[in-house]
Design an enzyme around this catalytic site. Structure first.
Site, PDB file in Angstrom:
ATOM      1  N   CYS A 142      -7.159  15.353 -10.236  1.00 58.59           N
ATOM      2  CA  CYS A 142      -8.505  15.555  -9.680  1.00 58.59           C
ATOM      3  C   CYS A 142      -8.716  14.937  -8.295  1.00 58.59           C
ATOM      4  O   CYS A 142      -9.225  15.602  -7.381  1.00 58.59           O
ATOM      5  CB  CYS A 142      -9.546  15.005 -10.652  1.00 58.59           C
ATOM      6  SG  CYS A 142      -9.535  15.789 -12.277  1.00 58.59           S
ATOM      7  N   ARG A 177       0.157   4.487  -2.999  1.00 57.99           N
ATOM      8  CA  ARG A 177       1.231   5.273  -3.583  1.00 57.99           C
ATOM      9  C   ARG A 177       1.224   5.153  -5.100  1.00 57.99           C
ATOM     10  O   ARG A 177       2.276   5.091  -5.746  1.00 57.99           O
ATOM     11  CB  ARG A 177       2.599   4.892  -3.009  1.00 57.99           C
ATOM     12  CG  ARG A 177       3.639   6.049  -3.191  1.00 57.99           C
ATOM     13  CD  ARG A 177       5.031   5.661  -2.731  1.00 57.99           C
ATOM     14  NE  ARG A 177       5.037   5.170  -1.376  1.00 57.99           N
ATOM     15  CZ  ARG A 177       5.683   4.065  -0.977  1.00 57.99           C
ATOM     16  NH1 ARG A 177       6.387   3.358  -1.837  1.00 57.99           N
ATOM     17  NH2 ARG A 177       5.637   3.680   0.287  1.00 57.99           N
ATOM     18  N   SER A 178       0.047   5.115  -5.672  1.00 53.71           N
ATOM     19  CA  SER A 178      -0.046   5.085  -7.127  1.00 53.71           C
ATOM     20  C   SER A 178       0.461   6.405  -7.681  1.00 53.71           C
ATOM     21  O   SER A 178       0.408   7.448  -7.018  1.00 53.71           O
ATOM     22  CB  SER A 178      -1.488   4.856  -7.567  1.00 53.71           C
ATOM     23  OG  SER A 178      -2.276   5.997  -7.271  1.00 53.71           O
ATOM     24  N   ASP A 200       2.626   1.802   1.066  1.00 52.80           N
ATOM     25  CA  ASP A 200       2.427   1.002  -0.128  1.00 52.80           C
ATOM     26  C   ASP A 200       2.550  -0.468   0.268  1.00 52.80           C
ATOM     27  O   ASP A 200       3.004  -0.788   1.370  1.00 52.80           O
ATOM     28  CB  ASP A 200       3.486   1.380  -1.174  1.00 52.80           C
ATOM     29  CG  ASP A 200       3.273   0.692  -2.502  1.00 52.80           C
ATOM     30  OD1 ASP A 200       2.253   0.984  -3.149  1.00 52.80           O
ATOM     31  OD2 ASP A 200       4.118  -0.122  -2.900  1.00 52.80           O
ATOM     32  N   ILE A 201       2.193  -1.355  -0.630  1.00 48.22           N
ATOM     33  CA  ILE A 201       2.275  -2.778  -0.334  1.00 48.22           C
ATOM     34  C   ILE A 201       3.714  -3.211  -0.056  1.00 48.22           C
ATOM     35  O   ILE A 201       3.952  -4.179   0.682  1.00 48.22           O
ATOM     36  CB  ILE A 201       1.664  -3.612  -1.487  1.00 48.22           C
ATOM     37  CG1 ILE A 201       1.505  -5.076  -1.061  1.00 48.22           C
ATOM     38  CG2 ILE A 201       2.494  -3.474  -2.754  1.00 48.22           C
ATOM     39  CD1 ILE A 201       0.708  -5.909  -2.040  1.00 48.22           C
TER      40      ILE A 201
END
Length: 303
Positions: A142, A177-178, A200-201
């Site tokens: 979603c 970047r989950s 990302d981290i």
């Protein structure tokens, strides 16, 4: 030229009108069951927001709060319940690989989030359909889909270019970047021809189509870049860091950049409006519209 601020409600309005019209013509209303098995206040807020907006569209919603140890059984029961059209799990539940196991447990015919391994495979291979006759589209997550719809609405997508190349020539940063949002979003944008810096981290990866590859192929490669190396190159910067402490430094942004935030908190500094040509402070209402649309699509497939 002054910055144009685009609100999610503006983008969502057309989708909402179409969904309400279609639902009003159905004798049976699609029903979504949401599972809340964590103490995340943002997840609970999203759950109650989902309930309100689904009701406004004429869609049924039931929130089931369960201990996470019982969630697997609860999902299996909903999979077998013919009265349930769609299933939504509010993540993170465990915050590790077990969440992926839960995503794959949801029946693909009821997965409104498009996170099941079936839909994941379709997304990363840029295969939009579930059947050979191309009559049933795969379900996309979603929030990534909401960001794509926002970018299309504000003119980032160039429809004069061939299908699969609507973002050709665009350089985009996605700060997140989950597995639920950031990675699939980077893949969707790369599938449409963009060069995407996935930040990302831990590191920065580049998602892009390999030279000479078909539109069904993109690759992700690791780099030694830092944000200050790549952000100034980007035509579009998309942020989704779920902490109020994080702010995208305005000084890194390219003049005229398109800035889009999908986090539940504001990731851009107030000064972003002095640099950006377009600023989208949130996409929440578009995400809800995509949730409604996915639910309706699955309901139609089931009937």
């Amino acid at each position: 030229m002054p910055c144009k601020v685009v609100l999610a409600a503006e983008v969502a309005s057309n989708f909402t009108t179409e969904i309400k019209s279609e639902v009003s013509q159905k004798a049976e209303k699609p029903k979504l069951v949401g599972f809340l098995a964590n103490d995340d206040p943002y997840a609970e807020k999203y759950a109650h927001s989902s309930s309100k907006h689904l009701a406004e569209a004429g869609l049924a919603f039931e929130l089931r709060q369960v201990p996470r140890e019982e969630l697997e059984t609860a999902i299996k029961e909903a999979n077998q319940d013919d009265k349930v059209s769609g299933i939504l799990v509010y993540y993170p539940v465990y915050g590790d690989k077990r969440d992926q196991d839960l995503q794959d447990l949801v029946d693909p015919t009821k997965d409104v989030e498009g996170l099941n391994v079936v839909y994941n495979g379709k997304l990363y291979n840029n295969d939009r359909f579930l059947d050979e006759d191309k009559t049933r589209k795969a379900i996309l997550p979603c929030t990534p889909l909401a960001v794509v719809k926002v970018l299309d609405h504000i003119g980032v997508y160039d429809h004069s270019l061939p299908y699969g190349d609507h973002l050709r020539g665009k350089t985009i940063a996605v700060v997140n970047r989950s597995e639920v949002v950031g990675r699939p979003l980077a893949a969707l944008l790369a599938n449409d021809g963009a060069k995407v810096f996935s930040i990302d981290i831990n590191d920065i990866q580049i998602f892009e189509r390999a030279s000479g590859a078909s539109i069904n192929s993109h690759v992700a490669s690791k780099t030694d870049f830092k944000p200050e190396d790549v952000i100034p190159q980007c035509d579009v910067v998309i942020t989704g860091v779920p902490t109020a402490a994080y702010k995208m430094p305005t000084k890194l942004l390219k003049p005229g950049v398109v800035a889009v935030n999908f986090a539940s908190v504001r990731n851009f500094e107030p000064e972003v409006k002095e640099v950006a040509s377009i600023y989208v402070p949130s996409v929440g209402k578009v995400t809800v519209s995509m949730l409604q649309r996915n639910l309706l699509r699955l309901f139609n497939y089931q009937h």
